[in-house]
Design a protein around this motif. Structure first.
Motif, short mmCIF file in Angstrom:
data_model
loop_
_atom_site.label_atom_id
_atom_site.label_comp_id
_atom_site.label_asym_id
_atom_site.label_seq_id
_atom_site.Cartn_x
_atom_site.Cartn_y
_atom_site.Cartn_z
N TYR A 92 -2.07 6.86 1.55
CA TYR A 92 -1.88 5.64 2.33
C TYR A 92 -2.99 5.49 3.37
CZ TYR A 92 0.32 2.27 5.48
OH TYR A 92 0.59 1.19 6.27
N ARG A 93 -3.28 6.56 4.11
CA ARG A 93 -4.33 6.49 5.11
C ARG A 93 -5.69 6.20 4.48
NH1 ARG A 93 -1.52 10.97 7.03
NH2 ARG A 93 -3.09 12.38 6.21
N GLU A 94 -5.99 6.84 3.34
CA GLU A 94 -7.25 6.61 2.65
C GLU A 94 -7.37 5.16 2.17
OE1 GLU A 94 -10.30 8.13 1.89
OE2 GLU A 94 -9.51 9.47 3.41
N MET A 95 -6.28 4.63 1.65
CA MET A 95 -6.30 3.25 1.16
C MET A 95 -6.53 2.27 2.31
SD MET A 95 -3.37 3.40 -1.76
CE MET A 95 -3.55 1.72 -2.34
N LEU A 96 -5.92 2.54 3.47
CA LEU A 96 -6.15 1.69 4.65
C LEU A 96 -7.61 1.76 5.09
CD1 LEU A 96 -3.00 2.17 6.88
CD2 LEU A 96 -3.66 0.16 5.56
N GLN A 97 -8.20 2.96 5.09
CA GLN A 97 -9.59 3.12 5.47
C GLN A 97 -10.50 2.37 4.50
OE1 GLN A 97 -10.42 7.29 5.79
NE2 GLN A 97 -9.45 7.46 7.80
N MET A 98 -10.21 2.46 3.21
CA MET A 98 -11.00 1.75 2.21
C MET A 98 -10.91 0.25 2.42
SD MET A 98 -10.19 4.07 -1.17
CE MET A 98 -10.52 2.74 -2.26
N GLN A 99 -9.73 -0.22 2.77
CA GLN A 99 -9.52 -1.65 3.00
C GLN A 99 -10.29 -2.12 4.24
OE1 GLN A 99 -5.44 -2.81 3.88
NE2 GLN A 99 -5.57 -4.29 2.23
N ILE A 101 0.84 -1.20 0.00
CA ILE A 101 0.00 0.00 0.00
C ILE A 101 0.88 1.25 0.00
CG2 ILE A 101 -1.71 1.32 1.31
CD1 ILE A 101 -2.86 -1.33 2.26
N TRP A 102 1.95 1.23 0.79
CA TRP A 102 2.85 2.38 0.84
C TRP A 102 3.50 2.62 -0.52
CZ3 TRP A 102 3.45 6.75 2.85
CH2 TRP A 102 4.67 7.43 2.81
N GLU A 103 3.91 1.56 -1.19
CA GLU A 103 4.53 1.70 -2.52
C GLU A 103 3.55 2.29 -3.51
OE1 GLU A 103 6.64 -1.06 -5.93
OE2 GLU A 103 6.40 -1.86 -3.91
N THR A 104 2.30 1.84 -3.45
CA THR A 104 1.27 2.37 -4.34
C THR A 104 1.02 3.85 -4.05
OG1 THR A 104 0.24 0.20 -4.45
CG2 THR A 104 -1.11 2.07 -5.13
#
Length: 109
Positions: free
Chosen positions: A98-105, A35-38
């Protein structure tokens, strides 16, 4: 005493080793590496787009221009500037993405 570099922080010089190793830094061990790389890739693309618009005003007809080679390889140079800047800390977009992607996950689980 450490010598000061005249180059911007996002340009890799021998006195300044590359920051990105492909793995999260020790302080970022808790981060999901994929996720961080993305998120960093997204920031790199955004910064590259900013740099590309900066170069649109640069003329190519002056006596010191790079000629057709400069035109051909400028987009690759701008992409590398964006990648290096994102990997060196960037402008903060990667953290937000990164934070948004974690929340979406978390919502999908």
């Amino acid at each position: 005493m450490e010598a000061l570099s005249v180059f911007p922080a996002f340009i890799h010089t021998p006195a300044q080793p590359s920051v990105h190793t492909g793995k999260p830094a020790a302080k970022d061990e808790a981060r999901d590496a994929r996720i961080w790389e993305t998120a960093q890739d997204f920031e790199a693309q955004f910064v590259s787009t900013l740099f590309q618009s900066m170069y649109e005003g640069v003329g190519e007809d002056d006596p010191f221009s790079g000629g057709p080679g400069e035109t051909m390889f400028r987009s690759m140079l701008v992409d590398q500037y964006g990648r290096q800047m994102a990997q060196s800390g960037g402008i903060g977009i990667a953290d937000a993405v990164y934070r948004e992607m974690l929340q979406m996950q978390e919502v999908q689980k």
